[in-house]
Structures are given as C-alpha cells and as structure tokens.
Write an enzyme that holds these catalytic residues in place. Structure first.
Site, PDB file in Angstrom:
ATOM      1  N   LEU A 134       0.869  -1.172   0.000  1.00  0.00           N
ATOM      2  CA  LEU A 134       0.000   0.000   0.000  1.00  0.00           C
ATOM      3  C   LEU A 134       0.907   1.223   0.000  1.00  0.00           C
ATOM      4  CD1 LEU A 134      -2.826  -0.721   2.649  1.00  0.00           C
ATOM      5  CD2 LEU A 134      -3.055  -0.695   0.159  1.00  0.00           C
ATOM      6  N   ASP A 135       0.502   2.265  -0.711  1.00  0.00           N
ATOM      7  CA  ASP A 135       1.263   3.509  -0.670  1.00  0.00           C
ATOM      8  C   ASP A 135       1.331   4.024   0.760  1.00  0.00           C
ATOM      9  OD1 ASP A 135       1.504   3.380  -3.400  1.00  0.00           O
ATOM     10  OD2 ASP A 135      -0.135   4.781  -3.797  1.00  0.00           O
ATOM     11  N   LYS A 136       2.338   4.838   1.051  1.00  0.00           N
ATOM     12  CA  LYS A 136       2.535   5.374   2.393  1.00  0.00           C
ATOM     13  C   LYS A 136       1.287   6.064   2.918  1.00  0.00           C
ATOM     14  CE  LYS A 136       5.420   8.602   5.021  1.00  0.00           C
ATOM     15  NZ  LYS A 136       6.595   9.515   4.990  1.00  0.00           N
ATOM     16  N   THR A 138      -1.844   5.704   1.970  1.00  0.00           N
ATOM     17  CA  THR A 138      -3.070   4.903   1.927  1.00  0.00           C
ATOM     18  C   THR A 138      -3.176   4.031   3.167  1.00  0.00           C
ATOM     19  OG1 THR A 138      -2.901   4.825  -0.487  1.00  0.00           O
ATOM     20  CG2 THR A 138      -4.392   3.254   0.556  1.00  0.00           C
ATOM     21  N   HIS A 233       0.527   3.309  -7.544  1.00  0.00           N
ATOM     22  CA  HIS A 233      -0.338   4.489  -7.694  1.00  0.00           C
ATOM     23  C   HIS A 233      -1.485   4.243  -8.694  1.00  0.00           C
ATOM     24  CE1 HIS A 233       3.284   7.309  -6.511  1.00  0.00           C
ATOM     25  NE2 HIS A 233       2.974   6.413  -5.584  1.00  0.00           N
TER      26      HIS A 233
END
Length: 323
Positions: A134-136, A138, A233
């Site tokens: 997961l993105d930072k 999110t 992303h």
C-alpha cells in the site's frame, strides 16, 4: 523447499515479470537470479533482462533470510486477524511498508520485527512476508505471510486474481458513469520521476470505479474502486486519466482548499482471498479511519453513509453489474 511456479502470460522481461508476481524490486529479482534460484521452462535463468515470449513456466525458490536490525517504532498497527500462517493488518496512513535508502523513519517491516513474528523471506532478505503493498498515505488492509509456503500461495492468488481488494475514496469532481472501467497501461512518468502515469508501453492495468454517494454540495463523491492489477499508484493514475483526483492527494491532486489535509482520502476497505491452509474464501474489512470518517460526516449525509459503507453493499454494487 519446492520452488513456486508462475506462468508468464504476456511477452516481457523476466525481471519485470517477477517484480509483479512477487511484489519485490528489480534489484531483489536480480539477487534471486544471481543466487541461481530462478528457472525458465526448467532451465536456470542467468540474466534479469531475459525476454519472455509468453507461456513460459517460471520457477522461483527462496533462500534463507539475512536478518537486519529494526528501527525504533513510534506507531502501532491493528491486527484484524492472525493464525499460524498469516496476519491481516490495518495499516495506518503515513506508514511506509518497506525499508529503502530514502526512507529514514521506521516502516511496517520494522513494526513486524518488533512484534517478533517469524515471517517469510525472499531474495535472501528479511521481507517479513509482505505479499502486496500500500502507498505510504493509503490506509487499510494488507495480508502478511508467516512462512514461505503461504507467501508463495498468496502471490499466486495475486497473479490469478483470486485475491481481491476494494478501496474507498473521496474524489472531485464526481464520476460521470455509475460504473467506469479503466484499462490503461501504467509506467513511470517521463516528466516527473516521483509520479506514475498512463504511458503507451507501460504495464497493463485495470481498475473499476463505482459511484457511491455525492457530497452535500455535489462537488465531491464517495466512490469504491476494485483493482484487477496492482500497479504503483494505480487508482490515482487511472483517476487522473479522467481528470479526477482524490481529496488530500498532494502528488496527483490539484491545489484546493483541501491541499492542507494531512492524508489522502483513500482506504483499502475490503480484502478477500482463499486461505492457503483451509482453502476457504475469507473476507476482511477495515473500519474507515477517524480522519476520513470525520471528513465524510462533514461533507456527506451521515445516514446514507451508514447504509453504503458495508462490505455486503459494496461487493454487491460491483457484482450486480456486468463485471
């Protein structure tokens, strides 16, 4: 340990293929190949840039881990589910998943080390069973493998799409159609190395977007997103191709009154997969984080939110359609 086998469905480089199915970096793939743990159609692979034509059988074995010390951890993570084989967690916004030279603060991997959980390894590094990222910014659900067998089985589910994820997001302006399927390749943006973008020769990517609820002023919308691939992303890039962005997104968004928000309003709400040990389908949900919930209550009809934000209603919203 028996190697795990994956099938290359389309022509691409070997290192690019393994980066996708294993969720690792190309440097880690290169280390696997250097350690002679990768084979293609039964023959040892010697070059990361080997061209796959599509249809090859790629086998990977995983060496023992080389442990590294954990950094000081100043955050906690909610454990949604745990057994002998895996861990399902609710990652907070602001926590980076993997260590990297550019990451100076503690990561999710450091938190896992602190908990003393013995987890899977890949490419000789202690990756602590991270199956997908997961993105930072999110928040939401992630599954972590406690052993290599579980990691390999879950990685296979990512490839064959029997593992699935549904996200909640607040976007502006609202989507035009009730259901919108975006199938556009994604690669590194040629104009900004911090961003990904829709590029002709990128990796295939597919996202399905579903309208859930407009804001009181009609300028924003709560939507759900279903991923069919897991590109970096991905949701943000596919929204950008429609001239939409997520509230609080400082990288892809436009400057607005919400530009000072501390987090992006993107949350991995539902995660489902087949448990490798029981072979039963399991589904988990992560409650909407407080900051995101407060924003929703300020801008949306609260009564409708309670009806819409349930696992059953969101899954039904997609399965009732044609997809």
């Amino acid at each position: 340990m028996h190697p795990t086998t994956f099938t290359a469905e389309t022509p691409q480089r070997l290192d690019a293929f393994l980066t996708d199915v294993l969720g690792v970096t190309r440097n880690q793939v290169a280390q696997l190949i250097k350690q002679e743990t990768v084979s293609v159609d039964g023959k040892p692979a010697t070059k990361p840039g080997l061209k796959l034509k599509g249809g090859e059988s790629v086998a990977v074995s995983f060496p023992e881990a080389k442990e590294s010390p954990a950094l000081d951890v100043d955050f906690d993570v909610t454990i949604v589910y745990e057994d002998d084989d895996l861990l399902v967690i609710d990652k907070p916004s602001g926590v980076t998943v993997h260590p990297a030279p550019s990451v100076k603060e503690a990561t999710l991997v450091d938190w896992l080390k602190l908990k003393g959980i013995r987890l899977s390894t890949i490419s000789g590094e202690e990756r602590h069973g991270i199956v997908h990222r997961l993105d930072k910014g999110t928040s939401g659900l992630m599954v972590v493998a406690k052993n290599n067998e579980t990691h390999e089985a879950l990685s296979q589910q990512l490839q064959d799409k029997s593992m699935g994820r549904y996200y909640l997001a607040v976007v502006t302006p609202p989507l035009k159609e009730d259901l919108t399927l975006i199938e556009k390749p994604i690669g590194r943006s040629p104009s900004n190395r911090l961003k990904m973008g829709h590029v002709p020769h990128g990796k295939e990517a597919a996202t399905l977007f579903k309208k859930l609820l407009p804001s009181r002023d009609g300028k924003q919308e709560l939507i759900a997103c279903k991923l069919f691939t897991g590109r970096t992303h991905q949701i943000r890039v596919h929204l950008e191709t429609m001239s939409r962005h997520i509230i609080g997104d400082h990288l892809y968004g436009v400057k607005s009154a919400d530009a000072k928000m501390a987090r992006i309003l993107l949350h991995a709400y539902i995660l489902y997969f087949t448990h490798p040990a029981t072979e039963q389908r399991v589904t988990f949900t992560a409650p909407v984080p407080e900051a995101m919930q407060a924003y929703l209550e300020k801008h949306f009809e609260t009564e409708r939110l309670d009806e819409i934000i349930t696992a059953d209603s969101i899954e039904h919203a997609f399965t009732a359609g044609i997809f």
